[in-house]
Design a protein around this motif. Structure first.
Motif, PDB file in Angstrom:
ATOM      1  N   LEU A  72      16.400  48.158  34.418  1.00  0.00           N
ATOM      2  CA  LEU A  72      17.194  49.211  33.790  1.00  0.00           C
ATOM      3  C   LEU A  72      17.909  48.705  32.539  1.00  0.00           C
ATOM      4  CD1 LEU A  72      18.684  50.986  36.935  1.00  0.00           C
ATOM      5  CD2 LEU A  72      16.874  51.835  35.424  1.00  0.00           C
ATOM      6  N   ALA A  73      18.382  47.456  32.581  1.00  0.00           N
ATOM      7  CA  ALA A  73      19.046  46.893  31.405  1.00  0.00           C
ATOM      8  C   ALA A  73      18.076  46.828  30.234  1.00  0.00           C
ATOM      9  CB  ALA A  73      19.602  45.513  31.720  1.00  0.00           C
ATOM     10  N   LYS A  74      16.857  46.389  30.497  1.00  0.00           N
ATOM     11  CA  LYS A  74      15.839  46.302  29.453  1.00  0.00           C
ATOM     12  C   LYS A  74      15.420  47.693  28.973  1.00  0.00           C
ATOM     13  CE  LYS A  74      15.003  41.851  28.950  1.00  0.00           C
ATOM     14  NZ  LYS A  74      15.195  41.187  27.633  1.00  0.00           N
ATOM     15  N   LYS A  75      15.196  48.597  29.907  1.00  0.00           N
ATOM     16  CA  LYS A  75      14.723  49.944  29.562  1.00  0.00           C
ATOM     17  C   LYS A  75      15.760  50.717  28.778  1.00  0.00           C
ATOM     18  CE  LYS A  75      12.962  54.261  31.375  1.00  0.00           C
ATOM     19  NZ  LYS A  75      11.534  54.487  31.249  1.00  0.00           N
ATOM     20  N   SER A  76      17.035  50.520  29.120  1.00  0.00           N
ATOM     21  CA  SER A  76      18.100  51.270  28.455  1.00  0.00           C
ATOM     22  C   SER A  76      18.275  50.865  26.996  1.00  0.00           C
ATOM     23  CB  SER A  76      19.427  51.073  29.192  1.00  0.00           C
ATOM     24  OG  SER A  76      19.938  49.763  28.966  1.00  0.00           O
ATOM     25  N   GLY A  77      17.870  49.639  26.681  1.00  0.00           N
ATOM     26  CA  GLY A  77      18.066  49.147  25.325  1.00  0.00           C
ATOM     27  C   GLY A  77      19.501  48.760  25.017  1.00  0.00           C
ATOM     28  N   GLN A  78      20.361  48.779  26.044  1.00  0.00           N
ATOM     29  CA  GLN A  78      21.765  48.408  25.852  1.00  0.00           C
ATOM     30  C   GLN A  78      21.901  46.917  26.147  1.00  0.00           C
ATOM     31  OE1 GLN A  78      24.563  51.152  27.751  1.00  0.00           O
ATOM     32  NE2 GLN A  78      22.964  52.709  27.840  1.00  0.00           N
ATOM     33  N   SER A  79      21.696  46.105  25.117  1.00  0.00           N
ATOM     34  CA  SER A  79      21.560  44.659  25.309  1.00  0.00           C
ATOM     35  C   SER A  79      22.834  43.980  25.786  1.00  0.00           C
ATOM     36  CB  SER A  79      21.087  43.999  24.013  1.00  0.00           C
ATOM     37  OG  SER A  79      22.020  44.233  22.967  1.00  0.00           O
ATOM     38  N   GLN A  80      23.973  44.686  25.731  1.00  0.00           N
ATOM     39  CA  GLN A  80      25.193  44.041  26.209  1.00  0.00           C
ATOM     40  C   GLN A  80      25.126  43.753  27.708  1.00  0.00           C
ATOM     41  OE1 GLN A  80      24.947  47.207  25.228  1.00  0.00           O
ATOM     42  NE2 GLN A  80      26.359  48.583  26.317  1.00  0.00           N
ATOM     43  N   TRP A  81      24.295  44.502  28.434  1.00  0.00           N
ATOM     44  CA  TRP A  81      24.202  44.309  29.882  1.00  0.00           C
ATOM     45  C   TRP A  81      23.357  43.090  30.256  1.00  0.00           C
ATOM     46  CZ3 TRP A  81      27.507  46.723  32.838  1.00  0.00           C
ATOM     47  CH2 TRP A  81      28.034  47.949  32.426  1.00  0.00           C
ATOM     48  N   LEU A  82      22.423  42.724  29.383  1.00  0.00           N
ATOM     49  CA  LEU A  82      21.575  41.558  29.613  1.00  0.00           C
ATOM     50  C   LEU A  82      21.309  40.916  28.251  1.00  0.00           C
ATOM     51  CD1 LEU A  82      19.907  39.729  31.418  1.00  0.00           C
ATOM     52  CD2 LEU A  82      18.016  41.357  31.250  1.00  0.00           C
ATOM     53  N   PRO A  83      22.114  39.921  27.886  1.00  0.00           N
ATOM     54  CA  PRO A  83      22.011  39.336  26.542  1.00  0.00           C
ATOM     55  C   PRO A  83      20.598  38.864  26.221  1.00  0.00           C
ATOM     56  CG  PRO A  83      23.950  38.509  27.704  1.00  0.00           C
ATOM     57  CD  PRO A  83      23.157  39.287  28.697  1.00  0.00           C
ATOM     58  N   GLU A  84      20.239  39.022  24.962  1.00  0.00           N
ATOM     59  CA  GLU A  84      18.907  38.619  24.509  1.00  0.00           C
ATOM     60  C   GLU A  84      18.832  37.128  24.198  1.00  0.00           C
ATOM     61  OE1 GLU A  84      16.280  40.408  24.491  1.00  0.00           O
ATOM     62  OE2 GLU A  84      17.073  42.424  24.786  1.00  0.00           O
ATOM     63  N   ASP A  85      19.965  36.524  23.833  1.00  0.00           N
ATOM     64  CA  ASP A  85      19.934  35.107  23.471  1.00  0.00           C
ATOM     65  C   ASP A  85      19.697  34.246  24.713  1.00  0.00           C
ATOM     66  OD1 ASP A  85      22.917  33.712  24.167  1.00  0.00           O
ATOM     67  OD2 ASP A  85      22.881  35.892  24.060  1.00  0.00           O
ATOM     68  N   ALA A  86      19.129  33.070  24.490  1.00  0.00           N
ATOM     69  CA  ALA A  86      18.730  32.195  25.600  1.00  0.00           C
ATOM     70  C   ALA A  86      19.912  31.802  26.476  1.00  0.00           C
ATOM     71  CB  ALA A  86      18.040  30.942  25.052  1.00  0.00           C
ATOM     72  N   LYS A  87      21.029  31.439  25.859  1.00  0.00           N
ATOM     73  CA  LYS A  87      22.198  30.988  26.626  1.00  0.00           C
ATOM     74  C   LYS A  87      22.778  32.120  27.463  1.00  0.00           C
ATOM     75  CE  LYS A  87      26.736  28.779  26.117  1.00  0.00           C
ATOM     76  NZ  LYS A  87      27.718  28.224  25.148  1.00  0.00           N
ATOM     77  N   GLY A  88      22.946  33.286  26.841  1.00  0.00           N
ATOM     78  CA  GLY A  88      23.519  34.419  27.561  1.00  0.00           C
ATOM     79  C   GLY A  88      22.623  34.904  28.677  1.00  0.00           C
ATOM     80  N   SER A  89      21.314  34.961  28.391  1.00  0.00           N
ATOM     81  CA  SER A  89      20.363  35.399  29.409  1.00  0.00           C
ATOM     82  C   SER A  89      20.350  34.444  30.593  1.00  0.00           C
ATOM     83  CB  SER A  89      18.975  35.492  28.783  1.00  0.00           C
ATOM     84  OG  SER A  89      18.025  35.911  29.735  1.00  0.00           O
TER      85      SER A  89
END
Length: 205
Positions: A72-89
């Motif tokens: 759902l985080a990926k599908k929603s496109g709301q990247s704050q829920w699942l960071p795209e950067d390696a460290k945050g992810s």
């Protein structure tokens, strides 16, 4: 979007909570676990493991609560829920692993004893719960959320079983940071509460 759940399942609640936080329209379908509805051929076709929750997104079937959060985080496109950067992810993934490990075998297991009659050793799982809570308390010192400066699916993954820990005789009173964290999650727009039971410490509350 159809969401198969059971109201007293913390795994189901974490996924339902995230669907609601995202504001996604969905149909809630309760699976009667007591009647064995999760073991029917129809349900096993959705999830061969026979567990809730299951998400049916127009024919795309996702089972496992943490997998649903990621989807759902990926599908929603709301990247704050699942960071795209390696460290945050990676930081979020670490807490998803905690949700599937230490949380499941600590607070969640303690609640399974009182609410569902599971045959765990109460002293052992409660002790595990307090070890985890102490670690989360220390981690939250000086921060509001588990990862970064705002809520992520890491916070969603941990909320339900921590909030319901008193039902398993796990006392939260000694963890002010954890309690403040729970209140922050509950203040998020779209929050839906986890169904409460009169079990454990909650029976006297």
């Amino acid at each position: 979007m159809k969401f198969y759940h059971f109201p007293l399942s913390g795994h189901a609640h974490r996924a339902h909570l995230f669907v609601s936080l995202l504001g996604l329209p969905h149909e809630l379908i309760e699976v009667d676990l007591a009647a064995g509805a999760h073991k029917t051929p129809e349900f096993l076709a959705l999830n061969p493991f026979g567990q809730v929750p299951v998400l049916d997104d127009d024919g795309t079937i996702i089972s496992d609560s943490n997998a649903i959060l990621v989807y759902l985080a990926k599908k929603s496109g709301q990247s704050q829920w699942l960071p795209e950067d390696a460290k945050g992810s990676a930081a979020v993934q670490r807490w998803l692993s905690v949700a599937a490990g230490e949380l499941a075998y600590g607070p969640a297991a303690a609640r399974l004893i009182t609410v569902f009659g599971a045959r765990f050793n109460p002293d052992e799982v409660i002790a595990r719960a307090h070890i985890l809570l102490a670690r989360i308390e220390a981690h939250l010192a000086g921060r509001d959320w588990l990862v970064g400066n705002g809520p992520t699916i890491a916070d969603v993954a941990l909320y339900s079983y921590i909030a319901s820990a008193p039902e398993g005789n796990v006392d939260l009173s000694g963890y002010p940071g954890v309690n403040a964290f729970l209140r922050r999650v509950e203040a998020l727009p779209g929050f839906v509460p986890f169904a409460k039971t009169q079990a454990g410490l909650s029976a006297a509350a």
